[in-house]
Design an enzyme around this catalytic site. Structure first.
Site, PDB file in Angstrom:
ATOM      1  N   HIS A   1      -8.431   0.510  -3.762  1.00 23.11           N
ATOM      2  CA  HIS A   1      -9.292   0.241  -2.604  1.00 23.11           C
ATOM      3  C   HIS A   1     -10.062   1.514  -2.275  1.00 23.11           C
ATOM      4  CE1 HIS A   1      -9.338  -0.841   2.015  1.00 23.11           C
ATOM      5  NE2 HIS A   1     -10.550  -0.808   1.493  1.00 23.11           N
TER       6      HIS A   1
ATOM      7  N   GLY B   1      -2.835   4.154   7.999  1.00 17.04           N
ATOM      8  CA  GLY B   1      -1.801   3.131   8.040  1.00 17.04           C
ATOM      9  C   GLY B   1      -1.179   3.093   9.425  1.00 17.04           C
ATOM     10  N   GLY B   2      -0.426   2.066   9.683  1.00 21.73           N
ATOM     11  CA  GLY B   2       0.358   2.002  10.912  1.00 21.73           C
ATOM     12  C   GLY B   2      -0.404   1.603  12.160  1.00 21.73           C
TER      13      GLY B   2
ATOM     14  N   ASP C   1      -4.981   3.341  -1.655  1.00 17.74           N
ATOM     15  CA  ASP C   1      -6.026   3.568  -0.662  1.00 17.74           C
ATOM     16  C   ASP C   1      -6.694   4.923  -0.891  1.00 17.74           C
ATOM     17  OD1 ASP C   1      -5.990   1.223   1.073  1.00 17.74           O
ATOM     18  OD2 ASP C   1      -3.933   1.831   1.543  1.00 17.74           O
TER      19      ASP C   1
ATOM     20  N   HIS D   1      -1.159  -1.216  -4.221  1.00 17.43           N
ATOM     21  CA  HIS D   1      -2.460  -1.004  -3.574  1.00 17.43           C
ATOM     22  C   HIS D   1      -2.643   0.492  -3.306  1.00 17.43           C
ATOM     23  CE1 HIS D   1      -5.799  -2.393  -0.916  1.00 17.43           C
ATOM     24  NE2 HIS D   1      -5.437  -1.410  -0.113  1.00 17.43           N
TER      25      HIS D   1
ATOM     26  N   MET E   1     -12.297   3.595  -0.153  1.00 16.25           N
ATOM     27  CA  MET E   1     -12.896   3.787   1.175  1.00 16.25           C
ATOM     28  C   MET E   1     -13.686   5.078   1.096  1.00 16.25           C
ATOM     29  SD  MET E   1      -9.627   2.484   3.364  1.00 16.25           S
ATOM     30  CE  MET E   1      -8.594   2.718   1.927  1.00 16.25           C
TER      31      MET E   1
ATOM     32  N   GLY F   1       1.482  -1.860   4.290  1.00 21.63           N
ATOM     33  CA  GLY F   1       1.924  -0.475   4.196  1.00 21.63           C
ATOM     34  C   GLY F   1       3.155  -0.252   5.050  1.00 21.63           C
ATOM     35  N   SER F   2       2.916   0.065   6.330  1.00 21.42           N
ATOM     36  CA  SER F   2       4.040   0.389   7.210  1.00 21.42           C
ATOM     37  C   SER F   2       4.990  -0.791   7.397  1.00 21.42           C
ATOM     38  CB  SER F   2       3.518   0.884   8.562  1.00 21.42           C
ATOM     39  OG  SER F   2       2.603  -0.039   9.119  1.00 21.42           O
TER      40      SER F   2
ATOM     41  N   MET G   1      -9.449   7.561  -0.011  1.00 23.83           N
ATOM     42  CA  MET G   1     -10.287   7.925   1.153  1.00 23.83           C
ATOM     43  C   MET G   1     -10.914   9.294   0.921  1.00 23.83           C
ATOM     44  SD  MET G   1      -7.823   6.778   4.289  1.00 23.83           S
ATOM     45  CE  MET G   1      -6.816   5.289   4.184  1.00 23.83           C
TER      46      MET G   1
ATOM     47  N   SER H   1       0.859  -1.191   0.000  1.00 28.85           N
ATOM     48  CA  SER H   1       0.000   0.000   0.000  1.00 28.85           C
ATOM     49  C   SER H   1       0.883   1.224   0.000  1.00 28.85           C
ATOM     50  CB  SER H   1      -0.876   0.025   1.241  1.00 28.85           C
ATOM     51  OG  SER H   1      -1.373   1.341   1.437  1.00 28.85           O
TER      52      SER H   1
ATOM     53  N   MET I   1     -10.730  -6.218   6.136  1.00 25.30           N
ATOM     54  CA  MET I   1      -9.979  -5.215   6.906  1.00 25.30           C
ATOM     55  C   MET I   1      -9.674  -5.782   8.300  1.00 25.30           C
ATOM     56  SD  MET I   1      -9.396  -2.626   4.973  1.00 25.30           S
ATOM     57  CE  MET I   1      -8.508  -1.815   6.296  1.00 25.30           C
TER      58      MET I   1
ATOM     59  N   ASP J   1      -5.815  -6.683   4.996  1.00 27.64           N
ATOM     60  CA  ASP J   1      -5.292  -5.315   4.961  1.00 27.64           C
ATOM     61  C   ASP J   1      -5.337  -4.724   6.371  1.00 27.64           C
ATOM     62  OD1 ASP J   1      -4.733  -2.661   4.347  1.00 27.64           O
ATOM     63  OD2 ASP J   1      -6.321  -2.449   2.858  1.00 27.64           O
ATOM     64  N   GLY J   2      -4.156  -4.328   6.854  1.00 25.96           N
ATOM     65  CA  GLY J   2      -4.090  -3.610   8.114  1.00 25.96           C
ATOM     66  C   GLY J   2      -3.264  -4.320   9.171  1.00 25.96           C
ATOM     67  N   GLY J   3      -2.157  -3.725   9.538  1.00 22.84           N
ATOM     68  CA  GLY J   3      -1.360  -4.249  10.643  1.00 22.84           C
ATOM     69  C   GLY J   3      -0.585  -5.515  10.326  1.00 22.84           C
TER      70      GLY J   3
HETATM   71  C1  DX5 Z   1      -6.013   1.375   5.880  1.00 22.71           C
HETATM   72  C2  DX5 Z   1      -5.652   0.976   4.472  1.00 22.71           C
HETATM   73  C3  DX5 Z   1      -4.466   0.085   4.414  1.00 22.71           C
HETATM   74  C4  DX5 Z   1      -3.227   0.623   5.061  1.00 22.71           C
HETATM   75  C5  DX5 Z   1      -2.434  -0.511   5.577  1.00 22.71           C
HETATM   76  O1  DX5 Z   1      -7.244   2.014   5.886  1.00 22.71           O
HETATM   77  O2  DX5 Z   1      -6.716   0.331   3.816  1.00 22.71           O
HETATM   78  O3  DX5 Z   1      -4.210  -0.329   3.072  1.00 22.71           O
HETATM   79  O4  DX5 Z   1      -2.443   1.377   4.206  1.00 22.71           O
HETATM   80  O5  DX5 Z   1      -1.355   0.022   6.266  1.00 22.71           O
HETATM   81  P1  DX5 Z   1      -0.575  -0.803   7.356  1.00 22.71           P
HETATM   82  O6  DX5 Z   1       0.039  -1.990   6.659  1.00 22.71           O
HETATM   83  O7  DX5 Z   1       0.444   0.172   7.830  1.00 22.71           O
HETATM   84  O8  DX5 Z   1      -1.562  -1.211   8.396  1.00 22.71           O
HETATM   85 ZN    ZN Z   2      -6.260  -0.667   1.729  1.00 25.72          ZN
END
Ligand code: DX5
Ligand code: ZN
Length: 210
Positions: free
Chosen positions: A65, A143-144, A34, A32, A67, A192-193, A36, A7, A136, A170-172
């Protein structure tokens, strides 16, 4: 083979082309994006032109993605960018079947996403028409964040419902927790992170292939 989808949410947007080239050279399978809207989620990222321009710099599949609230209203503009896959949220459009049909009619892979509080049973009416589901593991928006432990069981539940489905999570996701998630049935990791925290993206991506 697990798909690794970095991401760019945690990338340096002032150097986005360079960042994407580094992910591609580092062995990413897809990019990916994101998107928003500061309405469906409490954060605002980027729109059509940013994604269109960023896509020019890479031959990797683009995985968008959304959102956003009311995805039906802007769906055609996203489809016009010809991403490999387009994901929207069931919570944003409970009448998901017509949107899934529009995505597939455009030759784009259709993914449906659910937030942590939405049970996988809510996906059942749509599974046959989907190319994949995005689960999710954090509240979407940033992120993060740390993965919510109560979301993990949903991976196995969904795998039991759909043995051949692409399950994107996706996430963490970090190098110390991804193995368990893949063992439960996840086939596509959005990270992401877990990549951008490292200066060497190739080495970071390689950690998720061990
Ligand atoms: C959060 C996004 C993710 C995010 C993941 O709303 O959909 O794609 O970037 O980031 P990490 O891997 O840092 O949780
Ligand atoms: Zn995402």
């Amino acid at each position: 083979m697990t798909i690794i989808s970095p991401s760019i949410l945690s990338a340096d947007f002032s150097r986005i082309a360079e960042e994407i080239r580094a992910l591609e050279a580092g062995g990413a399978d897809a990019i990916h994006y994101d998107v928003m809207d500061n309405h469906f989620v409490p954060n605002l990222t980027f729109g059509f032109k940013f994604v269109e321009d960023a896509m020019k710099g890479s031959s990797l599949p683009a995985d968008v993605h959304l959102m956003i609230s009311n995805p039906a209203a802007s769906l055609d503009k996203w489809l016009a960018l010809k991403p490999a896959a387009l994901t929207f949220h069931l919570e944003a459009e409970p009448d998901a079947a017509p949107l899934i049909a529009r995505i597939k009619a455009a030759g784009v892979r259709a993914f449906l996403s659910i937030k942590p509080a939405t049970p996988v049973a809510a996906l059942a009416p749509f599974l046959a028409g989907l190319d994949g589901v995005l689960l999710m593991l954090v509240e979407p928006g940033f992120g993060g964040q740390a993965m919510l432990p109560e979301t993990v069981a949903k991976i196995g539940q969904l795998r039991a419902m759909a043995p051949a489905l692409e399950i994107q999570i996706d996430g963490g996701i970090k190098k110390d927790n991804y193995r368990d998630l893949v063992a439960l049935g996840a086939s596509n990791l959005v990270i992401g992170s877990g990549i951008f925290a490292y200066s060497d993206y190739a080495a970071a991506i390689a950690e998720f292939r061990k």
